[in-house]
Structure formats: C-alpha cells, structure tokens
Write an enzyme that holds these catalytic residues in place. Sequence first.
Site, PDB file in Angstrom:
ATOM      1  N   ASP A 237      32.562   9.936  15.836  1.00  0.00           N
ATOM      2  CA  ASP A 237      31.171  10.133  16.224  1.00  0.00           C
ATOM      3  C   ASP A 237      30.355   9.175  15.358  1.00  0.00           C
ATOM      4  O   ASP A 237      30.832   8.674  14.331  1.00  0.00           O
ATOM      5  CB  ASP A 237      30.735  11.593  16.038  1.00  0.00           C
ATOM      6  CG  ASP A 237      29.463  11.882  16.832  1.00  0.00           C
ATOM      7  OD1 ASP A 237      28.789  10.921  17.269  1.00  0.00           O
ATOM      8  OD2 ASP A 237      29.111  13.070  17.013  1.00  0.00           O
TER       9      ASP A 237
HETATM   10  C1  BGC Z   1      26.312  12.163  18.952  1.00  0.00           C
HETATM   11  C2  BGC Z   1      27.316  11.738  20.008  1.00  0.00           C
HETATM   12  C3  BGC Z   1      26.839  10.467  20.669  1.00  0.00           C
HETATM   13  C4  BGC Z   1      26.650   9.408  19.598  1.00  0.00           C
HETATM   14  C5  BGC Z   1      26.182   8.074  20.145  1.00  0.00           C
HETATM   15  C6  BGC Z   1      25.984  11.059  17.994  1.00  0.00           C
HETATM   16  O1  BGC Z   1      24.924  11.400  17.180  1.00  0.00           O
HETATM   17  O2  BGC Z   1      26.813  13.281  18.246  1.00  0.00           O
HETATM   18  O3  BGC Z   1      27.475  12.760  20.959  1.00  0.00           O
HETATM   19  O4  BGC Z   1      27.756  10.060  21.644  1.00  0.00           O
HETATM   20  O5  BGC Z   1      25.683   9.869  18.677  1.00  0.00           O
HETATM   21  O6  BGC Z   1      24.870   8.154  20.567  1.00  0.00           O
END
Ligand code: BGC
Length: 760
Positions: A237
């Site tokens: 993530d």
């Molecule tokens: C989120 C993810 C997301 C990623 C990219 C993170 O903060 O938890 O779900 O895909 O950001 O935007």
Amino acid sequence: MMWLMGEDESLLALAGELTVEQKAALCLGSDFWHTAPVEAVGVEPIMVSDGPHGLRKQPRRANDAGLRDSVPATCFPTASALGSSWDPGLARAVGAALGAEARAQDIAVVLGPGINIKRSPLCGRNFEYLSEDPHLAGRLAAAMVEGLQSQQVGASVKHFAANNQETDRMRVSADIDERTLREIYLPAFEHVVTTAQPWTVMCSYNKVNGEYASQNRWLLTDVLRGEWGFDGLVMSDWGAVHDRVAALAAGLDLEMPPNLGVSDRAIVEAIAGGHLDMALLDQAAARVLRLVERARRREPAAMPGDAHHALARRVAADCMVLLKNDGGVLPLTDSPDLTVAAIGEFARTPRFQGMGSSQVNPTRVDVPLDELTAALPEATIRFAPGFGLSDDSADADLAAEALRTAVGADVIVAFLGLPAADESEGLDRRHIDLPAAQTHLVARLADAVPDTPIVVALFNGSAIRTSTWDHAASAVLECWLSGQATGGALADVLTGAVNPSGRLAETIPLRLQDCPSFLNFPGEQGHVRYGERVFVGYRGFDAADLPVAYPFGHGLSYTTFEYRDLQVRQAGSADTDDLVVTVTCTVANTGTRRGREVVQLYVADPVSSVARPPRELKAFTKLDLVPGAQQQLTFTLTARDLSYWSVVHRRWVLEPGEFQVAVGGSSRDIRCLRTLGIEAELPPQPLTDMSTLEEWLADPVGGPALRDAIGLDPDGRPAGILGRSELMRIIANVPLSALAAFQGLGITPELIERLTHTGR
Ligand code: BGC
C-alpha cells in the site's frame, strides 16, 4: 525462485542478467503511479491507478495522490452497494467495464477491489468494502477480478490483511488469533487468489500480530504463495514499507510509491553486505518484469460512452435494499392525482461516493430530484432541502419550509444520509447516527402530517442507526453510495421500474453498543485486539441472540417468495477427502410482480468442541422469477464448508455429528432447515502428560492404553479412578501429571512415563 515456474524462467533469467542496481530499481516504482523502466533492456514503465469503483487516473506523471483532478471516469456503485447486490454477475460486469475504461486510459493495473471484512460499522472505509461475511465478499470480489482481468487489465486485491479500521492504520497491530484469521479475515482473499488469479495483491499498512503486513513473511509468502499458490506480484500500500530489505525478504515485490534513493540503496547495500539473498531480489525483479509483460499484451480500447452510465444505473438499482415497506407504500404510481414532497438536500445534491483514494471524477451525475420528476411525469413533485449539508445544526427556516412543503402531499420522500466528512479513508466514525437535523426533521414531519406516509431514501456508505427514527417512516430504502447514476436508479426503484433485490451485506444494529467488536474497536496503545474472535457481524449478534434493526441478508421485494422441498444428500466421505453435500430446494414467486430473490444457505454445527456461530453463510444464488414461476436450486458444499480451523492441528477439521443446513431470505428469516449427520474421523490429538484424563480416555488409542495400564481391581472391576464415577465427574478435566500426585487413583509418574513414551 520456487514460485516462478515455466514461462517465468526466462524472466528470471532476464532478471539475473540485470545489474543489482537495475533490479533494485525495478522493485520500486519510478513515481507515484508508475513502475520503473529499464531502458538498457527495453523494459517500459506501466501505470497503475485507483479503483475500485471507478478509475482515478492522474493526468500527468504525478508525484502526489491527486485526489481531485483525475481524468473523468464512470463512478460505479461503491463496494457498500455492490456487496448488497449479492450478484456475482453484476460484479463481473462492473469489473469488465472498469477494465475497459482502464484499457482506454492505458492503465495496466486497477488498485482494487478492497475486500477487508466490515468488522465495525465505524470503519471509515466500509464504503470501500463488500461485507461482514467472508463468503459473500470473496464471491463478489472474485467475479469483479475476473471481469477486470478479462480486459487484460490487472487487479490488485487489497488490503492484505486485517485492515479493518482507519484509526492508527499505518502502525496499529491487528492482534488476531489464528482461528479467527483463518475463518474470517483470510478466506475472501484465499477465494479470490485461488479462483480468479489476480495479477497483484496489495499488502495493508497495519501490522498483523505484531509484524507489519509489508514485512510479514508468513502472510506474504507462506500463506499467500505457499498455501494458496499465488503467482502474481505483491505491492505495498502507498507508504506501507518501513524496512525495504525486510519487506523484500518477506515477499513484497514492489514498493509504492518509491522511496527513491533510500530503498534502492538499502537493497544494493544489503546484497553487497550479504544480508539479502540475490535469488530473492531476482525473484522480485522477475515478478515485476512479468507484470510488465502481462500488461504489454493489452490492446488499446476506445473510451466507452453512455453505455457505462446505463450499466452504473442498472447495477445501482439492483444494489438498493428495501428495508421496510409498510402497507406497500412503494412503489409509487404515476398519476395527475399524485403529489410527492421531496424533502432533503440530497435530492438535489446527491452523495454517491466516499472520500479518499477511491474518489472518482464522474463523467456525469444524475440528480435524484430530476430523475424522480422524469419518472413521474404526471405527478406533482415539490421540493424543499429541509437541512443543510455543511453541519449538523438544525436550520429552523429550512425545517419550517419542509413542513410547509409536506402539507397536502400524498407521500413524502425524505432524502437522508451521512455528511461527506463522516465517510473517508483515513478516519473512522465515532458514532453511527444520522445528523440530528435530519432525524428531528423526520419526527417533525411525522407529527405535522401524521397521515402522510414517509418514504426515506438513505445515502450512506456504512451502516447507520435506524432504530431512533424509522418507526416514523412507512418505507426505508437503503441506497448506499451507489455511484454517479444513483439518482436514476433510485427513481427506477421508487416507481417500480426495477423491483428491489438488494440484500444487506452487513447487519444494521439497533445500537452501536450491540456490535460484537464494540469493546475492542479501535484499540489502544498500538494494538487492536479482535476480542470477538470469529463472532463478527451476524455471527456475533446471532450467538448472543441480540435483536437487530435489520439482519444480515435482509431486503424486501415488491413481490413475495416461497421456499419448499429442502433436501440434503451426501456422497463421498470426509475421510477420503471427497465429501460432497448436495442441497436442493425450490423457490417460487408467489406475488404479482417479476422479482429477484437471493436464496441464502447457512450451516451450523450446534454441538462442537469449539465455539461456533449459530449460522454461517456458505452459499447463495440470485434468482429472477416471473409471478407464478418456480425454480429448483442446487448448492454443493464440501468438507471445508462444515469445518473449523483447529489451532491444535493447524488445519481445517471436520467434526463428526449433526449439522444444520438452512435456507432462507436472511440470516434471521430461515425458511427450511434440515439436519445432516456427518461421519468423520478426528485427527489424533497429541497426548502428553498435560492432557487431561478426559482427553486421554476419549482418544481411540490413548483411551484403551490408559485403561489397560490402570487395570482391574481384585474383583475384576476397573481399578483406581476408573472405578469411581462420582470422582471422575469432578476431576476428568485435570491433567494426568497433576493426578499423579493423588494416591489411589492408579495414575503414577511411571505409568505416565510409559504411556507418553510408548506412543500411548
Ligand atoms: C490506499 C490504497 C490506495 C493507495 C493509492 C492508499 O492510501 O490505502 O487503497 O490504492 O493509497 O492511492
């Protein structure tokens, strides 16, 4: 190396030819949304983009999350809604449409679906998650991944694992016992990985039992690849990596966004210093190369036009859940004699998605009021906003205007919902109530025009409390956050153009305090203990026999269904690993409209050696029946569907005995039930000196061995403790080693030594 086979060997060979620096660079992105190119060998970067209910492509090579200015894309119903469709076919269609848009925008991987379990209604990202039940979440997510990947666009199933809250999400340790992980928090991922082969999995921010998911070898390698056979790429993530080298060693292939100059250097130094095996680096680099290779096969596509808006509308209508419909107030029938008072700001300012990384810049947005007006061309529609969206304080003028608008109407449609700020990535809610301005307005309308039925349409992404106000409403329609076509879909359901068929994918509690996770959410001092164990959602409400506002699986239709002829047959055997339980039943449409019913199959093991939920969803199907039609359904269950995860044997165990198989229209609307006798041999219990007398006696080998060893008294009756049934009741649960201290029981240290050393 062992996870990359066949065609990937050439990629592994290619990775092996790169310099350490090039390999390290491949294991990091090159910016917020792109993988790294390796120009020397012609490897191009690929672009990933959020999801999951619409594309959030950043227009430029951006180095930030760019929440606002993404390229316009269809905003499909969020997972809160899609979960309520109970329709894998729809989820597949949404996935395919999302994939088509991704192709048109040259996106290689869509970051979704999000399939974490809704452990508490307070979780700020519940609108991005499908269900409180792993079976439902897994089935819908797998279909969505299939749809997406049918367009040669990869999915990234997230957030692996146990990201069930936003509070302290970057640090908190989700402390979960092994059985609960296996039965509740892992199976949806397991199902998607084993049946839909997602190209990528995204690890979560949090720790799982003390270890960051990004560095958790057990999770990312032993379980994901070793047990489930995952052959894709694991990405982080955004910002979940703390120690790049440890993460790489644990199985995390790609760090996003890249910590350039830090993580790549750390990898190179670890290789040079002998702290990281080159084979691990080759393997991670080869997985990135494989993803790039897969994405290269994608053919360009044109950006689809209105068809996707129409799909979004069809899906949204099938996701809406009719919670209540007293006196059949819905559907509304168009007529010059009908006057509708549309009350609530959401009628002209719809809420249709949540905030954070999943936020889509929609291609267009249906306005519910306009759509309702178009759907009821002959009727008179009057509108009053009733409350403002900016804060919770009641506006006396707006409320007074709403009351005036309601007087003389035949029906009030109240458009209520949560303020946008309540539902966002990054923070959890603190309560589950609607703003007081809205609930007070419902009460005042009911007082002012008591004979006018109130229909409430709800716009919220996670469960809200209804019990304080819904007695004043004749009908309640839960619309969730249903994407850009929510308005049209709502008009379709209110007027009966679509017969509602959504069912709750989560329980609506009477009070937050009743929720099984209440006392253990969101944790403290860096830890959240999943103290309710497997009793999440309806499993917990049912085990505690607590009343709820609307149970899991609930949802009304404008028609009625009857269930009959439930039959359960078994073939094969658990011991030969080929047990198949075939369940059939017949469902008929007994009403006057065509409608769709979600037939739900629950199982229970009422007498078990471990605490088990009174009902667990193991299969479901959605039927479409015209009035008078009926259909026979067949479900198949396997041993796994009846088993629990044993922490003693560290595997699924099926206990012999009577099971219940039930079908119905919700977890609390069981229409037919049968019992099923299962024969199965229990795996041998490892017996030690600390095993109790009861455990020894129950063991098919240990029991006879102990009886023999204690022997008979001079009269030929069982000697020692075995002859004293009154004492046996009291001390049966005492370990043998403790019993050895008591004289006259026939249990001595020598006897224990002999039993435990001779393999009983
Ligand atoms: C989120 C993810 C997301 C990623 C990219 C993170 O903060 O938890 O779900 O895909 O950001 O935007």
